[in-house]
Scaffold this motif. Sequence first.
Motif, short mmCIF file in Angstrom:
data_model
loop_
_atom_site.label_atom_id
_atom_site.label_comp_id
_atom_site.label_asym_id
_atom_site.label_seq_id
_atom_site.Cartn_x
_atom_site.Cartn_y
_atom_site.Cartn_z
N GLU A 1 0.81 -1.21 0.00
CA GLU A 1 0.00 0.00 0.00
C GLU A 1 0.85 1.26 0.00
O GLU A 1 0.47 2.27 -0.62
N ALA A 2 2.00 1.23 0.66
CA ALA A 2 2.89 2.40 0.65
C ALA A 2 3.39 2.70 -0.76
O ALA A 2 3.38 3.85 -1.20
N THR A 3 3.82 1.66 -1.46
CA THR A 3 4.31 1.88 -2.83
C THR A 3 3.18 2.25 -3.78
O THR A 3 3.36 3.10 -4.66
N GLN A 4 2.01 1.66 -3.59
CA GLN A 4 0.86 2.04 -4.42
C GLN A 4 0.48 3.50 -4.22
O GLN A 4 -0.04 4.15 -5.14
N ASN A 5 0.78 4.02 -3.04
CA ASN A 5 0.47 5.42 -2.74
C ASN A 5 1.58 6.37 -3.19
O ASN A 5 1.50 7.58 -2.98
N GLY A 6 2.65 5.82 -3.79
CA GLY A 6 3.70 6.66 -4.35
C GLY A 6 4.97 6.75 -3.54
O GLY A 6 5.95 7.36 -3.99
#
Length: 322
Positions: A97-102
């Motif tokens: 989720e952290a990487t999906q959020n940028g």
Amino acid sequence: MKKILMSRGADKVVSTCVKVQPGEEVVIITEESKMRIAEAVAAAVYRVGAHPILTIMEPREQDSQEPPRTIAAAMKTSDAFISIVGKSITHTNAVKEATQNGSRGVVLTQFSEDMMIHGGIECNFEEAKVVCKAMAAALAGSGEIVLTTAAGTNLRYSAAGRRGNSLYCMVEKGEFSTIPTVEANVSPVEGTANGVIVADASIPYIGIGVLDEPVRLTVENGFITSIEGGKQAEMLKADLAAKQDPNVYNIAEMGVGLNPQCRFMGFMLEDEGVYGSAHIGIGTSITLGGVVKASCHYDLIMKDATIVADGKTLMEAGKALV
């Protein structure tokens, strides 16, 4: 003295691997036993004019266990995150989720202070990036991949529709990587893997480490059906059974080690990066392109791999040909 010597590795993590910029907020996730490494990294973040946010959690009970919700939320809203822990949080929803959020992040799992000074951290990551990306591209979408070794591994699976992942210790927005392993990997399509895995190098989890004798695993329709060998095989077999989760037997990943500075030493991110090695990840695959979430993700590492994808030889007896 080690605090001084670690500063060079910390600067490399911050400036080369994560490319931290002035003014950015960087979340550092750690635990008490890794504090000296975390402090060295935090100091490096501060030196470039960014803001280190040091979060300390209780050690996870097992690999792939989620970090606390508060830390996961901080990771999701960060510009970058750096995980320095004993039990891996790599294959978690928090990282996904952290990487999906940028956010962009790197994980330094099982890192010792010596690993911040010598070994895989000394690799020229810019050079390794070239072959790593080429290997990942060659694996991506392959209809049939065959992995063999002289020790007896013979595993076939499909990666049709699956992305290739290149982890070369440097990240851009929305990416994560492990350090110091340099690896290309792909997640097999669920249910397609069949054959035999013979781990003859390392299983760097639950106290197993560098192998004294091979561990032989039979794979049928994407799942491990038997584990044979000596004491270390029994340790793995007992640990997986105790989890009471059928997904821990899932064939989740095939990774290819491409860091010429890594050596087998019993630590996960050194061992799986050894040039010419291959590893089969079992359990969770959601961070790699698969769809399985299990209660763990373990890597079974073998030496001198030969890999053929759709009839093209990508690695032969431990030498990359891409």
